[in-house]
Design a protein around this motif. Structure first.
Motif, PDB file in Angstrom:
ATOM      1  N   PHE A  12       0.721  -1.121  -0.094  1.00  0.00           N
ATOM      2  CA  PHE A  12      -0.062  -0.201   0.108  1.00  0.00           C
ATOM      3  C   PHE A  12       0.822   1.343  -0.188  1.00  0.00           C
ATOM      4  O   PHE A  12       0.621   2.215  -0.794  1.00  0.00           O
ATOM      5  CB  PHE A  12      -0.856   0.006   1.065  1.00  0.00           C
ATOM      6  CG  PHE A  12      -1.712   1.432   1.042  1.00  0.00           C
ATOM      7  CD1 PHE A  12      -2.855   1.328   0.349  1.00  0.00           C
ATOM      8  CD2 PHE A  12      -1.420   2.295   1.983  1.00  0.00           C
ATOM      9  CE1 PHE A  12      -3.893   2.648   0.522  1.00  0.00           C
ATOM     10  CE2 PHE A  12      -2.253   3.508   2.292  1.00  0.00           C
ATOM     11  CZ  PHE A  12      -3.342   3.566   1.422  1.00  0.00           C
ATOM     12  N   GLN A  13       2.004   1.426   0.808  1.00  0.00           N
ATOM     13  CA  GLN A  13       2.760   2.375   0.861  1.00  0.00           C
ATOM     14  C   GLN A  13       3.363   2.621  -0.360  1.00  0.00           C
ATOM     15  O   GLN A  13       3.651   3.830  -0.820  1.00  0.00           O
ATOM     16  CB  GLN A  13       3.937   2.324   1.861  1.00  0.00           C
ATOM     17  CG  GLN A  13       3.422   2.368   3.291  1.00  0.00           C
ATOM     18  CD  GLN A  13       4.206   2.193   4.495  1.00  0.00           C
ATOM     19  OE1 GLN A  13       5.732   1.876   4.026  1.00  0.00           O
ATOM     20  NE2 GLN A  13       4.043   2.202   5.759  1.00  0.00           N
ATOM     21  N   VAL A  55      -8.924  -4.381  -2.663  1.00  0.00           N
ATOM     22  CA  VAL A  55      -8.304  -3.614  -3.863  1.00  0.00           C
ATOM     23  C   VAL A  55      -7.177  -4.032  -4.680  1.00  0.00           C
ATOM     24  O   VAL A  55      -7.273  -3.933  -5.973  1.00  0.00           O
ATOM     25  CB  VAL A  55      -8.058  -2.042  -3.240  1.00  0.00           C
ATOM     26  CG1 VAL A  55      -7.442  -1.061  -4.448  1.00  0.00           C
ATOM     27  CG2 VAL A  55      -9.373  -1.430  -2.654  1.00  0.00           C
ATOM     28  N   CYS A  56      -6.300  -4.480  -4.166  1.00  0.00           N
ATOM     29  CA  CYS A  56      -4.792  -4.938  -4.745  1.00  0.00           C
ATOM     30  C   CYS A  56      -5.214  -6.378  -5.512  1.00  0.00           C
ATOM     31  O   CYS A  56      -4.513  -6.650  -6.580  1.00  0.00           O
ATOM     32  CB  CYS A  56      -3.720  -5.018  -3.813  1.00  0.00           C
ATOM     33  SG  CYS A  56      -3.851  -6.512  -2.615  1.00  0.00           S
ATOM     34  N   ARG A  57      -6.239  -7.144  -5.155  1.00  0.00           N
ATOM     35  CA  ARG A  57      -6.623  -8.171  -5.816  1.00  0.00           C
ATOM     36  C   ARG A  57      -7.471  -7.929  -7.364  1.00  0.00           C
ATOM     37  O   ARG A  57      -7.562  -8.820  -8.369  1.00  0.00           O
ATOM     38  CB  ARG A  57      -7.605  -9.187  -5.136  1.00  0.00           C
ATOM     39  CG  ARG A  57      -6.618  -9.981  -4.108  1.00  0.00           C
ATOM     40  CD  ARG A  57      -7.245 -10.945  -3.553  1.00  0.00           C
ATOM     41  NE  ARG A  57      -8.195 -10.259  -2.429  1.00  0.00           N
ATOM     42  CZ  ARG A  57      -8.898 -10.836  -1.459  1.00  0.00           C
ATOM     43  NH1 ARG A  57      -8.374 -11.846  -0.957  1.00  0.00           N
ATOM     44  NH2 ARG A  57      -9.708 -10.112  -0.716  1.00  0.00           N
ATOM     45  N   ALA A  63      -7.464   2.032 -11.043  1.00  0.00           N
ATOM     46  CA  ALA A  63      -8.780   2.441 -11.456  1.00  0.00           C
ATOM     47  C   ALA A  63      -9.949   2.253 -10.280  1.00  0.00           C
ATOM     48  O   ALA A  63     -10.979   3.104 -10.143  1.00  0.00           O
ATOM     49  CB  ALA A  63      -9.529   1.430 -12.628  1.00  0.00           C
ATOM     50  N   TYR A  64      -9.610   1.101  -9.429  1.00  0.00           N
ATOM     51  CA  TYR A  64     -10.509   1.410  -8.156  1.00  0.00           C
ATOM     52  C   TYR A  64     -10.421   2.430  -7.242  1.00  0.00           C
ATOM     53  O   TYR A  64     -11.429   2.828  -6.825  1.00  0.00           O
ATOM     54  CB  TYR A  64     -10.019  -0.171  -7.514  1.00  0.00           C
ATOM     55  CG  TYR A  64     -11.144  -0.662  -6.380  1.00  0.00           C
ATOM     56  CD1 TYR A  64     -11.837  -1.545  -6.830  1.00  0.00           C
ATOM     57  CD2 TYR A  64     -11.158  -0.149  -5.182  1.00  0.00           C
ATOM     58  CE1 TYR A  64     -12.780  -2.334  -5.917  1.00  0.00           C
ATOM     59  CE2 TYR A  64     -12.144  -0.825  -4.356  1.00  0.00           C
ATOM     60  CZ  TYR A  64     -12.943  -1.640  -4.876  1.00  0.00           C
ATOM     61  OH  TYR A  64     -13.806  -2.384  -3.719  1.00  0.00           O
ATOM     62  N   VAL A  65      -9.029   2.818  -7.149  1.00  0.00           N
ATOM     63  CA  VAL A  65      -8.886   3.938  -6.176  1.00  0.00           C
ATOM     64  C   VAL A  65      -9.434   5.158  -6.886  1.00  0.00           C
ATOM     65  O   VAL A  65      -9.987   6.117  -6.120  1.00  0.00           O
ATOM     66  CB  VAL A  65      -7.374   3.851  -5.846  1.00  0.00           C
ATOM     67  CG1 VAL A  65      -7.090   5.293  -5.120  1.00  0.00           C
ATOM     68  CG2 VAL A  65      -6.859   2.769  -5.007  1.00  0.00           C
ATOM     69  N   ARG A  66      -9.345   5.308  -8.263  1.00  0.00           N
ATOM     70  CA  ARG A  66      -9.931   6.574  -8.886  1.00  0.00           C
ATOM     71  C   ARG A  66     -11.169   6.426  -8.817  1.00  0.00           C
ATOM     72  O   ARG A  66     -11.995   7.730  -8.559  1.00  0.00           O
ATOM     73  CB  ARG A  66      -9.412   6.444 -10.447  1.00  0.00           C
ATOM     74  CG  ARG A  66      -9.849   7.559 -11.179  1.00  0.00           C
ATOM     75  CD  ARG A  66      -9.614   7.640 -12.714  1.00  0.00           C
ATOM     76  NE  ARG A  66      -8.428   7.067 -12.952  1.00  0.00           N
ATOM     77  CZ  ARG A  66      -7.926   5.653 -13.745  1.00  0.00           C
ATOM     78  NH1 ARG A  66      -8.969   5.131 -14.147  1.00  0.00           N
ATOM     79  NH2 ARG A  66      -6.626   5.544 -13.908  1.00  0.00           N
ATOM     80  N   ARG A  67     -11.961   5.331  -8.697  1.00  0.00           N
ATOM     81  CA  ARG A  67     -13.411   5.305  -8.784  1.00  0.00           C
ATOM     82  C   ARG A  67     -13.876   5.767  -7.167  1.00  0.00           C
ATOM     83  O   ARG A  67     -14.718   6.647  -7.025  1.00  0.00           O
ATOM     84  CB  ARG A  67     -14.155   4.056  -9.011  1.00  0.00           C
ATOM     85  CG  ARG A  67     -15.527   4.018  -8.732  1.00  0.00           C
ATOM     86  CD  ARG A  67     -16.122   2.910  -9.262  1.00  0.00           C
ATOM     87  NE  ARG A  67     -17.603   2.948  -9.015  1.00  0.00           N
ATOM     88  CZ  ARG A  67     -18.377   2.061  -9.638  1.00  0.00           C
ATOM     89  NH1 ARG A  67     -18.019   1.469 -10.807  1.00  0.00           N
ATOM     90  NH2 ARG A  67     -19.793   2.280  -9.318  1.00  0.00           N
TER      91      ARG A  67
END
Length: 192
Positions: A12-13, A55-57, A63-67
């Motif tokens: 994540f970091q 999220v990482c999977r 794109a997931y974080v952008r959403r």
């Protein structure tokens, strides 16, 4: 030997270090304010952190974080319900500086973006600044590609009508496979 939690934390970091400037820039285009942009990016990343394993999977964590970023921005409007307006450039100016022309164009464009409703603004930012396809924008906003097309069309019509943009318009350009529209210098993605 690292535990799974430590590995997730390190991953994540690394994601945050790599994507922070891009997320803040996108958030700035959505909010129009650098401080709100940082808060929005932090909020989205905090939500992503809580569910980082999921999220990482995904196929595309970015794109997931952008959403999440777009959703957090929508939530921000629901909670506050206060209209925001970006101010124009200061009234006092010195002799024209060619280097300052770019800043004036950017200010006019940001002021014009501020006049758009949140959904149209998100479509313009994701479609033309982030250079995402209509399908990717639809996925990020949780709507159909047809909605993206109609919202982009309405937003571009409003932007064309903004008086501050008439000085920076260069002429007809193509937006994706669409008919020629009038574009502004510096509007990434809209001139390709």
């Amino acid at each position: 030997m690292q535990t799974q939690k430590q590995e997730d934390e390190a991953e994540f970091q690394a994601f945050v270090r790599a994507r922070w400037p891009h997320l803040v820039r996108t958030a700035y285009l959505l909010t129009g304010d650098p401080h709100d942009a940082e808060d929005l990016a932090q909020t989205a990343l905090a939500k992503a952190y809580r569910s980082w394993r999921r999220v990482c999977r995904t196929d595309n964590p970015e794109a997931y974080v952008r959403r999440m970023l777009v959703s957090c921005n929508s939530d921000r409007f629901r909670k506050r319900r206060v209209a925001e307006r970006l101010t124009a450039a200061p009234p006092e100016t010195l002799a024209p500086d060619p280097a300052a022309a770019w800043a004036d164009e950017r200010t006019a464009l940001m002021a014009a973006l501020a006049t758009l409703p949140a959904r149209q603004r998100a479509v313009v930012v994701l479609r033309y600044w982030e250079d995402l396809s209509e399908a990717e924008v639809a996925e990020a906003l949780g709507c159909s590609p047809g909605t993206v097309k109609s919202q982009a069309s309405k937003a571009l019509a409003k932007l064309r009508a903004c008086p501050g943009l008439d000085q920076i318009v260069e002429g007809p350009v193509r937006v994706g496979g669409a008919a020629p529209v009038r574009g502004a210098r510096g509007m990434q993605g809209a001139t390709s």
